[in-house]
Scaffold this active site. Structure first.
Site, PDB file in Angstrom:
ATOM      1  N   GLU A   1     160.702  19.999  69.299  1.00  0.00           N
ATOM      2  CA  GLU A   1     160.456  20.045  67.853  1.00  0.00           C
ATOM      3  C   GLU A   1     160.051  18.678  67.319  1.00  0.00           C
ATOM      4  O   GLU A   1     160.679  17.668  67.628  1.00  0.00           O
ATOM      5  CB  GLU A   1     161.714  20.527  67.106  1.00  0.00           C
ATOM      6  CG  GLU A   1     162.159  21.930  67.475  1.00  0.00           C
ATOM      7  CD  GLU A   1     161.166  23.014  67.077  1.00  0.00           C
ATOM      8  OE1 GLU A   1     160.256  22.720  66.270  1.00  0.00           O
ATOM      9  OE2 GLU A   1     161.301  24.150  67.579  1.00  0.00           O
TER      10      GLU A   1
ATOM     11  N   HIS B   1     163.697  23.969  71.625  1.00  0.00           N
ATOM     12  CA  HIS B   1     163.916  25.418  71.614  1.00  0.00           C
ATOM     13  C   HIS B   1     163.495  25.994  72.957  1.00  0.00           C
ATOM     14  O   HIS B   1     162.440  25.651  73.486  1.00  0.00           O
ATOM     15  CB  HIS B   1     163.091  26.084  70.492  1.00  0.00           C
ATOM     16  CG  HIS B   1     163.858  26.243  69.214  1.00  0.00           C
ATOM     17  ND1 HIS B   1     163.512  25.616  68.050  1.00  0.00           N
ATOM     18  CD2 HIS B   1     164.972  26.976  68.923  1.00  0.00           C
ATOM     19  CE1 HIS B   1     164.372  25.957  67.086  1.00  0.00           C
ATOM     20  NE2 HIS B   1     165.263  26.786  67.594  1.00  0.00           N
TER      21      HIS B   1
HETATM   22  N1  PCA Z   1     169.027  29.260  67.763  1.00  0.00           N
HETATM   23  C1  PCA Z   1     169.122  29.400  66.326  1.00  0.00           C
HETATM   24  C2  PCA Z   1     170.505  28.899  65.969  1.00  0.00           C
HETATM   25  C3  PCA Z   1     171.251  28.796  67.256  1.00  0.00           C
HETATM   26  C4  PCA Z   1     170.246  28.967  68.300  1.00  0.00           C
HETATM   27  O1  PCA Z   1     170.459  28.861  69.530  1.00  0.00           O
HETATM   28  C5  PCA Z   1     167.970  28.749  65.568  1.00  0.00           C
HETATM   29  O2  PCA Z   1     166.868  28.618  66.133  1.00  0.00           O
HETATM   30  O3  PCA Z   1     168.147  28.360  64.405  1.00  0.00           O
END
Ligand code: PCA
Length: 206
Positions: free
Chosen positions: A73, A158
């Site tokens: 990110e 992510h």
């Molecule tokens: N993903 C969520 C919150 C916790 C997670 O593993 C998100 O992308 O906000």
């Protein structure tokens, strides 16, 4: 170099969070791991838990269901807009995370250099320009804001669903072993600290 890698508990309709499996395998020297609750109010507990640790790097991992690559990110927004309640039942809508904080904060990790190095090694990694408006964005923004005048560098990654999570869905997935390998490679890249900053674009047009 001291690293902290965090994972999240399961949330919403998902009974697993692949980030928990990823950190289980990361037994490396100088790497601590921690599982965080998916709640909008735990950041103070988090800073208390790591108070004396003096990490060089904090890498938060979150499940990015639907993503087809490991995504680093770029930016966290000073904004909470929860589509579903967090694991405490809280559902902040249209609210800032830090009153009077800047609208957005960029990651302090050299993500361009990391992503270029990973791609050159053949790993499916890319930059993402939105971390959403849920708990992942909340932790990323809170961490970047807390460490803004400190030497600790903060990043958020992510990761896709794991294969077992998409058996009944038409969505991409990535094996936990591959994610672990990429995270280990990222730690190696940061530890060596020798980045190539090539003038290639990793941007998007949409
Ligand atoms: N993903 C969520 C919150 C916790 C997670 O593993 C998100 O992308 O906000």
């Amino acid at each position: 170099m001291k690293f902290l890698i965090t994972a999240f508990e399961p949330f919403g309709n998902d009974s697993k969070n692949p980030t928990m499996d990823v950190i289980k395998g990361l037994e490396l020297p100088d790497v601590d791991t921690l599982v965080l609750p998916v709640t909008f109010n735990f950041f103070q507990d988090f800073t208390e838990a790591i108070e004396d640790k003096k990490y060089d790097y904090i890498l938060h991992l979150g499940q990015g269901g639907g993503r087809n690559k490991i995504t680093f990110e770029k930016v966290a927004l000073n904004y909470m807009d929860a589509r579903i309640a967090d694991n405490n039942g809280d559902k902040p809508v249209n609210q800032p995370i830090v009153a009077d904080g800047p609208d957005g904060l960029f990651t302090t990790l050299p993500i361009r250099e990391i992503v270029i190095a990973l791609q050159q090694k053949g790993y499916p990694a890319s930059i993402s320009y939105t971390a959403g408006t849920y708990v992942c964005n909340y932790i990323m923004y809170s961490s970047l804001h807390y460490f803004r005048d400190k030497s600790t560098k903060v990043g958020f990654v992510h990761i896709p669903y794991s294969p077992e999570q998409i058996v009944d869905k038409e969505l991409p997935s990535m094996s936990i072993d591959l994610v672990k390998e990429i995270i280990k490679e990222t730690i190696k890249i940061l530890s060596l600290g020798s980045f190539q900053s090539e003038q290639v674009s990793l941007g998007e047009t949409h």
